[in-house]
Design a protein around this motif. Structure first.
Motif, PDB file in Angstrom:
ATOM      1  N   VAL A 183      45.034  17.456  56.015  1.00 55.53           N
ATOM      2  CA  VAL A 183      44.088  16.934  57.001  1.00 55.53           C
ATOM      3  C   VAL A 183      44.551  15.557  57.452  1.00 55.53           C
ATOM      4  O   VAL A 183      45.108  14.785  56.660  1.00 55.53           O
ATOM      5  N   THR A 184      44.318  15.237  58.717  1.00 56.93           N
ATOM      6  CA  THR A 184      44.557  13.888  59.220  1.00 56.93           C
ATOM      7  C   THR A 184      43.235  13.311  59.705  1.00 56.93           C
ATOM      8  O   THR A 184      42.533  13.936  60.502  1.00 56.93           O
ATOM      9  N   TRP A 185      42.891  12.137  59.178  1.00 56.29           N
ATOM     10  CA  TRP A 185      41.691  11.421  59.614  1.00 56.29           C
ATOM     11  C   TRP A 185      42.100  10.097  60.239  1.00 56.29           C
ATOM     12  O   TRP A 185      43.127   9.512  59.871  1.00 56.29           O
ATOM     13  N   THR A 186      41.314   9.611  61.180  1.00 56.61           N
ATOM     14  CA  THR A 186      41.499   8.264  61.707  1.00 56.61           C
ATOM     15  C   THR A 186      40.177   7.514  61.596  1.00 56.61           C
ATOM     16  O   THR A 186      39.093   8.108  61.766  1.00 56.61           O
ATOM     17  N   VAL A 187      40.262   6.237  61.285  1.00 62.44           N
ATOM     18  CA  VAL A 187      39.080   5.376  61.177  1.00 62.44           C
ATOM     19  C   VAL A 187      39.412   4.013  61.767  1.00 62.44           C
ATOM     20  O   VAL A 187      40.565   3.570  61.726  1.00 62.44           O
TER      21      VAL A 187
ATOM     22  N   SER B 100      31.851   7.992  57.772  1.00 62.81           N
ATOM     23  CA  SER B 100      30.847   7.371  58.648  1.00 62.81           C
ATOM     24  C   SER B 100      31.389   6.131  59.342  1.00 62.81           C
ATOM     25  O   SER B 100      30.653   5.431  60.044  1.00 62.81           O
ATOM     26  N   ALA B 101      32.688   5.875  59.137  1.00 61.14           N
ATOM     27  CA  ALA B 101      33.306   4.689  59.741  1.00 61.14           C
ATOM     28  C   ALA B 101      33.400   4.852  61.251  1.00 61.14           C
ATOM     29  O   ALA B 101      33.384   5.970  61.773  1.00 61.14           O
ATOM     30  N   PRO B 102      33.493   3.735  61.987  1.00 55.74           N
ATOM     31  CA  PRO B 102      33.593   3.808  63.454  1.00 55.74           C
ATOM     32  C   PRO B 102      34.778   4.655  63.906  1.00 55.74           C
ATOM     33  O   PRO B 102      35.860   4.587  63.327  1.00 55.74           O
ATOM     34  N   SER B 103      34.536   5.457  64.922  1.00 57.19           N
ATOM     35  CA  SER B 103      35.582   6.285  65.542  1.00 57.19           C
ATOM     36  C   SER B 103      36.256   7.236  64.547  1.00 57.19           C
ATOM     37  O   SER B 103      37.449   7.533  64.663  1.00 57.19           O
TER      38      SER B 103
ATOM     39  N   SER C 124      42.716  -0.382  62.617  1.00 53.34           N
ATOM     40  CA  SER C 124      42.494   1.070  62.549  1.00 53.34           C
ATOM     41  C   SER C 124      43.530   1.685  61.610  1.00 53.34           C
ATOM     42  O   SER C 124      44.557   1.079  61.306  1.00 53.34           O
ATOM     43  N   CYS C 125      43.232   2.898  61.148  1.00 56.58           N
ATOM     44  CA  CYS C 125      44.095   3.508  60.146  1.00 56.58           C
ATOM     45  C   CYS C 125      44.126   5.019  60.310  1.00 56.58           C
ATOM     46  O   CYS C 125      43.111   5.649  60.628  1.00 56.58           O
ATOM     47  N   GLU C 126      45.313   5.585  60.092  1.00 53.17           N
ATOM     48  CA  GLU C 126      45.460   7.036  60.037  1.00 53.17           C
ATOM     49  C   GLU C 126      45.664   7.424  58.573  1.00 53.17           C
ATOM     50  O   GLU C 126      46.535   6.876  57.895  1.00 53.17           O
ATOM     51  N   ILE C 127      44.846   8.351  58.120  1.00 53.52           N
ATOM     52  CA  ILE C 127      44.901   8.796  56.721  1.00 53.52           C
ATOM     53  C   ILE C 127      45.305  10.258  56.712  1.00 53.52           C
ATOM     54  O   ILE C 127      44.613  11.117  57.269  1.00 53.52           O
ATOM     55  N   LYS C 128      46.423  10.542  56.066  1.00 51.65           N
ATOM     56  CA  LYS C 128      46.864  11.927  55.922  1.00 51.65           C
ATOM     57  C   LYS C 128      46.597  12.364  54.486  1.00 51.65           C
ATOM     58  O   LYS C 128      47.144  11.802  53.535  1.00 51.65           O
ATOM     59  N   GLY C 129      45.729  13.350  54.354  1.00 51.91           N
ATOM     60  CA  GLY C 129      45.387  13.858  53.032  1.00 51.91           C
ATOM     61  C   GLY C 129      46.012  15.214  52.785  1.00 51.91           C
ATOM     62  O   GLY C 129      46.101  16.047  53.690  1.00 51.91           O
ATOM     63  N   HIS C 130      46.460  15.422  51.561  1.00 50.17           N
ATOM     64  CA  HIS C 130      47.010  16.725  51.183  1.00 50.17           C
ATOM     65  C   HIS C 130      46.556  17.058  49.775  1.00 50.17           C
ATOM     66  O   HIS C 130      46.668  16.234  48.860  1.00 50.17           O
TER      67      HIS C 130
END
Length: 200
Positions: free
Chosen positions: A67-71, A175-178, A139-145
């Motif tokens: 999964v890729t999340w951005t916050v 719940s973080a912005p964006s 801002s940050c991109e989080i890649k989870g595996h």
């Protein structure tokens, strides 16, 4: 070995014995009913194999989730929130029907968090990695595996996704912005079904 006749099931043991010694069951001696029976058995087998392949084609061959999340918060803060949440759920006292326990922080190296989760009942172990990269200063991109350690696991009822999303949610990152999330059934085992349950 010849095919079992599907029509006229009388004296089945004799037919099986004669099939073993008959040689080419599709030769001149094979009856039309026998040919139909053989083709029917083969058809059922092919449908079964085709059905299994279509199920496997819809998702990974081994249970895992990417999964890729951005916050819109700095990666350092996002990483700290996830580390703290993993540590909080290191406990082996699991709430009733909950997976919010038995996490273990393996290491924090550079931009990576490495952890494991053990399922409370069956004690299956999943390996988890979070990777952080900055898209801008705030801002940050989080890649989870997450992947099931058991080699034979194909379906997981969405547990690999929940390993990570539960941490994202409890830490407040979801719940973080964006906040955005990007994955699919092809890269995350049974993602759609578990999201339906979470959204209901």
């Amino acid at each position: 070995m010849g095919c079992v006749r599907l029509t006229g099931m009388k004296s089945e043991s004799k037919e099986l014995l004669s099939d073993e010694t008959a040689g080419d069951t599709f030769g001149p001696a094979a009856s039309p009913e026998h040919r139909v029976g053989c083709m029917s058995v083969m058809g059922v087998l092919l449908l079964g194999v085709g059905g299994l392949l279509s199920v496997l084609a819809a998702g990974p061959l081994h249970a895992h989730c990417s999964v890729t999340w951005t916050v819109d918060i700095p990666c350092f803060d996002a990483s700290s929130l996830l580390v703290n949440q993993i540590k909080e759920w290191t406990t082996d006292h699991c709430p009733l029907k909950s997976q919010k326990c038995l996490f273990s922080l393996t290491s924090v190296i550079g931009d990576d968090i490495i952890a494991t989760h053990t399922t409370p009942v069956m004690r299956f172990i999943d390996d988890i990695t979070f990777n952080f990269s900055s898209t801008s200063s705030d801002s940050c991109e989080i890649k989870g595996h997450s992947t099931s350690r058991s080699w034979y696991t194909i379906l997981d009822s969405g547990s690999n996704y929940l390993n990570m999303y539960s941490l994202m949610r409890a830490s407040g990152l979801s719940s973080a912005p964006s906040f955005t999330e990007s994955t699919s059934d092809r890269t995350c085992t049974q993602y759609s079904s578990i999201r339906l349950k979470l959204n209901s």
